[in-house]
Write a protein that holds these residues in place. Sequence first.
Motif, mmCIF file in Angstrom:
data_model
loop_
_atom_site.group_PDB
_atom_site.id
_atom_site.type_symbol
_atom_site.label_atom_id
_atom_site.label_comp_id
_atom_site.label_asym_id
_atom_site.label_seq_id
_atom_site.Cartn_x
_atom_site.Cartn_y
_atom_site.Cartn_z
ATOM 1 N N ARG A 27 32.231 45.609 20.353
ATOM 2 C CA ARG A 27 30.984 45.048 19.861
ATOM 3 C C ARG A 27 31.101 43.549 19.675
ATOM 4 O O ARG A 27 32.171 43.029 19.355
ATOM 5 N N LYS A 29 29.906 41.999 17.244
ATOM 6 C CA LYS A 29 30.211 41.812 15.824
ATOM 7 C C LYS A 29 31.705 41.692 15.578
ATOM 8 O O LYS A 29 32.149 40.984 14.660
ATOM 9 N N SER A 33 31.442 35.465 15.440
ATOM 10 C CA SER A 33 30.698 35.275 14.199
ATOM 11 C C SER A 33 29.580 34.271 14.459
ATOM 12 O O SER A 33 29.637 33.472 15.406
ATOM 13 N N ASN A 237 12.454 36.745 9.552
ATOM 14 C CA ASN A 237 12.591 38.190 9.623
ATOM 15 C C ASN A 237 12.932 38.630 11.037
ATOM 16 O O ASN A 237 13.799 39.488 11.255
ATOM 17 N N ILE A 240 16.624 37.748 11.913
ATOM 18 C CA ILE A 240 17.622 38.668 11.362
ATOM 19 C C ILE A 240 17.734 39.922 12.219
ATOM 20 O O ILE A 240 18.847 40.385 12.543
ATOM 21 N N ALA A 241 16.605 40.501 12.608
ATOM 22 C CA ALA A 241 16.631 41.674 13.485
ATOM 23 C C ALA A 241 17.223 41.331 14.844
ATOM 24 O O ALA A 241 17.925 42.133 15.468
ATOM 25 N N TYR A 242 16.970 40.106 15.305
ATOM 26 C CA TYR A 242 17.479 39.654 16.601
ATOM 27 C C TYR A 242 19.008 39.566 16.569
ATOM 28 O O TYR A 242 19.691 40.020 17.497
ATOM 29 N N VAL A 243 19.561 38.958 15.519
ATOM 30 C CA VAL A 243 21.017 38.851 15.393
ATOM 31 C C VAL A 243 21.646 40.231 15.254
ATOM 32 O O VAL A 243 22.729 40.488 15.785
ATOM 33 N N SER A 244 20.962 41.144 14.573
ATOM 34 C CA SER A 244 21.468 42.513 14.466
ATOM 35 C C SER A 244 21.583 43.152 15.839
ATOM 36 O O SER A 244 22.550 43.875 16.126
ATOM 37 N N THR A 245 20.605 42.881 16.714
ATOM 38 C CA THR A 245 20.667 43.404 18.079
ATOM 39 C C THR A 245 21.819 42.782 18.850
ATOM 40 O O THR A 245 22.535 43.459 19.596
ATOM 41 N N GLU A 247 24.647 41.654 17.660
ATOM 42 C CA GLU A 247 25.934 42.151 17.184
ATOM 43 C C GLU A 247 26.264 43.538 17.713
ATOM 44 O O GLU A 247 27.434 43.916 17.777
ATOM 45 N N SER A 248 25.262 44.308 18.081
ATOM 46 C CA SER A 248 25.507 45.667 18.568
ATOM 47 C C SER A 248 25.781 45.734 20.063
ATOM 48 O O SER A 248 26.142 46.794 20.573
#
Length: 371
Positions: A27, A29, A33, A237, A240-245, A247-248
């Motif tokens: 990943r 993540k 960083s 907002n 944040i969802a974009y960075v979560s995507t 990292e996966s």
Amino acid sequence: MRLNLIPSALVVLATLLGAAGPARAERVKDLASVAGVRTNQLIGYGLVVGLDGTGDQTSQAPFTIQSIRNMLAKFGVTIPPNVNPQLKNVAAVVVHAELPPFAKPGQTIDVTVSSIGNAGSLRGGSLLMTPLRGIDGEVYAIAQGSMVVSGFGANGKDGSRISLNVPSSGRIPNGATVEREVPTNFATMPNVILNLHTPDFTTAARLAEGINKMLGDGTAEALDAVSVRVAAPVETNQRIAYVSTLESIEIEPGEAPARVIVNSRTGTVVIGSHVRVSAAAVSHGSLSVTITERLDVSQPGAFSRGETVVTPRSTIEVTQPDARMFVFNPGVDLDEIVRAVNQVGAAPGDLVAILEALKEAGALRAELIVI
């Protein structure tokens, strides 16, 4: 016999790690960083009280008495200048902690407390209110509370002392309350920068390629061996969802370069899976020299006028076992290197000597690093 087993275990372990197979996808993540999202170090000076006679010896730690005077003065208690209180239950300490990114006021963090005087133990003590400052001198947290000390120490009247672990240091879980938030530019940056934990051009290129394949061409651009710039939405907002995507996303990192790591203190040798050796013949033997010193006493006869004389005698023994030679064919891999070294039963020091000689001969196709 024991020495022969040590290098075998160490090098075989490296073989299992290095020859486990091709690199697998990981990943983002775990590989990188987000730039600007980092911890900040905090430090403070304080006092630990309530010790059972194991505090600072104030005659040798005058700063402890000065701190006590300053603290009591704030509460309206004045100690006469000619009075030097001998306190054995107080210790001067340094408190340090790491402030996580995005930590908000009111949250708590763990702190570590370490003695800077000559306190024998901090066990059973309580830290008084201590401001924790950042590199800019501003107070970001306040620490206070009872300490957890895993070490234990005991002293005897004859000067003997026994210590288990380190009793002069301890921790306070959730011992500091955050008072100020560290500003960050995460929401204001036009792009998101991903920084790899380990610099590698191949990994950076594959990271940009993997992001573009999932989110569209032109989304990510590798800047160098560490940083990859990724276009990101402006709204917080959505970002944040974009960075979560991001990292996966799973990518296959670049393989590590061919390296041989030698720890000069412990004798540990780790050989990477891509280490190669060109054609070379190696002969290694050890020369053992043993010197024994003994004193002989020459005793004269009962009625003679001679004197007793002590004469030293030295015995020198040289042992040189037969050295065995082994041949490396061109381009041999890690398995063959390990097999050849294990056959001669080389100790860790001998293995280091063989690797250094191969490097000097130009036969070792790897970077030799001594730590």
